[in-house]
Design an enzyme around this catalytic site. Sequence first.
Site, PDB file in Angstrom:
ATOM      1  N   LYS A  62       0.868  -1.180   0.000  1.00 40.45           N
ATOM      2  CA  LYS A  62       0.000   0.000   0.000  1.00 40.45           C
ATOM      3  C   LYS A  62       0.906   1.231   0.000  1.00 40.45           C
ATOM      4  CE  LYS A  62      -3.886   1.596   2.960  1.00 40.45           C
ATOM      5  NZ  LYS A  62      -4.673   1.241   4.167  1.00 40.45           N
ATOM      6  N   SER A  85      -9.577   1.069   3.263  1.00 39.65           N
ATOM      7  CA  SER A  85      -8.793   1.928   2.397  1.00 39.65           C
ATOM      8  C   SER A  85      -7.724   1.178   1.595  1.00 39.65           C
ATOM      9  CB  SER A  85      -8.117   3.007   3.249  1.00 39.65           C
ATOM     10  OG  SER A  85      -7.207   2.398   4.163  1.00 39.65           O
ATOM     11  N   SER A  93      -9.483  -1.463   7.328  1.00 40.01           N
ATOM     12  CA  SER A  93      -8.981  -1.235   5.972  1.00 40.01           C
ATOM     13  C   SER A  93      -8.257  -2.398   5.305  1.00 40.01           C
ATOM     14  CB  SER A  93      -8.060  -0.020   5.956  1.00 40.01           C
ATOM     15  OG  SER A  93      -8.842   1.132   5.889  1.00 40.01           O
TER      16      SER A  93
HETATM   17  N1  GLN Z   1     -12.800   2.987   6.884  1.00 39.33           N
HETATM   18  C1  GLN Z   1     -12.246   3.383   8.133  1.00 39.33           C
HETATM   19  C2  GLN Z   1     -12.008   4.868   8.132  1.00 39.33           C
HETATM   20  O1  GLN Z   1     -12.350   5.494   7.203  1.00 39.33           O
HETATM   21  C3  GLN Z   1     -11.008   2.626   8.405  1.00 39.33           C
HETATM   22  C4  GLN Z   1      -9.837   3.101   7.676  1.00 39.33           C
HETATM   23  C5  GLN Z   1      -8.619   2.280   7.938  1.00 39.33           C
HETATM   24  O2  GLN Z   1      -8.699   1.200   8.524  1.00 39.33           O
HETATM   25  N2  GLN Z   1      -7.477   2.798   7.538  1.00 39.33           N
HETATM   26  O3  GLN Z   1     -11.492   5.409   9.047  1.00 39.33           O
END
Ligand code: GLN
Length: 498
Positions: free
Chosen positions: A100, A175, A199
């Site tokens: 990532k 994400s 994520s």
């Molecule tokens: N979807 C969650 C957020 O927007 C988690 C994001 C993540 O785990 N980086 O915060």
Amino acid sequence: MQNHQILLLFLPGRTSGSLAGRIMNNWPAISEIVANVQAGKTTATELVKKSLKKITKQSDFNAIISVVKTRALQRATEIDEQVKHGQAIGRLAGVPFVAKDNFLTLGGNTTAASNMLKNFEAPYQATAINRLEAAGAICVAKANLDAWAHGSSTENSDFFVTKNPYDKTRVPGGSSGGSAAAVALGMAPFALGTDTGGSVRLPASFCGVVGLKPTYGLVSRSGVVAMASSVDVIGPLTKTVADAALVLEVMSGKDELDGTTIGRNPEGYSLRGSRFEVRGSRIGVIREYLDVGLDSGVRQVIDGATDKIKVAGAEVSEVSLPSLPLALAVYYVICPAEVSSNLARYDGQRYGHFTNEAKDLEESYELAREQGFGSEAKRRIMIGAHVLSSGYYDAYYKKAQTVRTKIIQEFEQAFSKYDFLIGPTAPTTAFKIGEKTKDPLSMYLSDIMTVAANIAGIPAISIPVGVSGNLPVGLQILAPQKADRQLLEIARAFEATS
Ligand code: GLN
């Protein structure tokens, strides 16, 4: 075999669970790839080239921000030389992977998918990357993400939207959407993601791959762009549970560059030779996750997986954790609070996008942030600054921390009766691109089943167990803190039965 049966095997929409996410990814098991490199049946250079070719061929999915070609090929040559000279090679030697783009890596840029870091070249690498490299793995590309890892669909990337490998009109989840899509599309045998509130698991569920969120602190966060430091965790996305276990084994453990790291299980995590018995395992199905507007197709797949593990000998019953529905509210107070603090360093002077349009220092800070941050990062900075401000600290931040403790206690109670807890990873399958972008709250709701594990610091995994309407469905399994090995073992049992 009849013609129509052959055809069925290649149709992504097959209803059998075991094919979800595995059609486009034809890499052998990671241990087999390494054995082939060591035996001279293939070379690291061939593997890296195969990976790069798949990335180029499927660039229309927008899974990748940049490739790390020169460095990857150079490292492959080094490994091939070792083999030629009869030297022993590492446990991941020659295995290409995608990181990532919020992992600092050498040989290219690290952007966190934000304009703020668009041209940033990291001066050092993340510990996780260094450990994988030391074992011979080769980073070939950097994957797209929601900028700064803020999001659940990868639509918050400042660069482009990644498409779901099963349906290009849908999101891959987020994400770590680029990482999950890359594995589903066979761009590499594994990818790295970060999981702050789901994520790794959510995109794994939407893309039909395995996504592991280890216990908090088991993998060093050094060299990973910080989102919310008390919940950030690094995890692998893979085709199988055994692959995830092997990658975790290589990158986990104490690191002097991250004071929150913990030692690994002395037995390690690789599942080779494991004698785990499903029979007698006590599994609790989380009632609260079946109540919250769960899609009926998802429910059916989860029920099917649950029935099969029962047949395999597990003792399964429903369990209630009454405070779990509050986890989302807790997360969306604590997370922005930590985000606002972590993003404060990007002022265009010390770090991040610099502009010379400003007339003085004050204005240079303002312009750097105005131009460098997208709307989601700005929203979180404002919410975070608000909940931490002196007038509201007690009402929001402190209250959230109190409920966080309550959630941790409820998990502890549940784990005194159950070895594992299960439920869906997400209430739905992959949603349409654009469906939730205008309504941040509905986007935040996608995380309703994943955030609790981060709040409690416990390990959790999403594995593909079937499809609903041609889209993959992930089963989530949660275990007590530091029970990552047991979690992987039960996940493999589910994988075998689904
Ligand atoms: N979807 C969650 C957020 O927007 C988690 C994001 C993540 O785990 N980086 O915060």
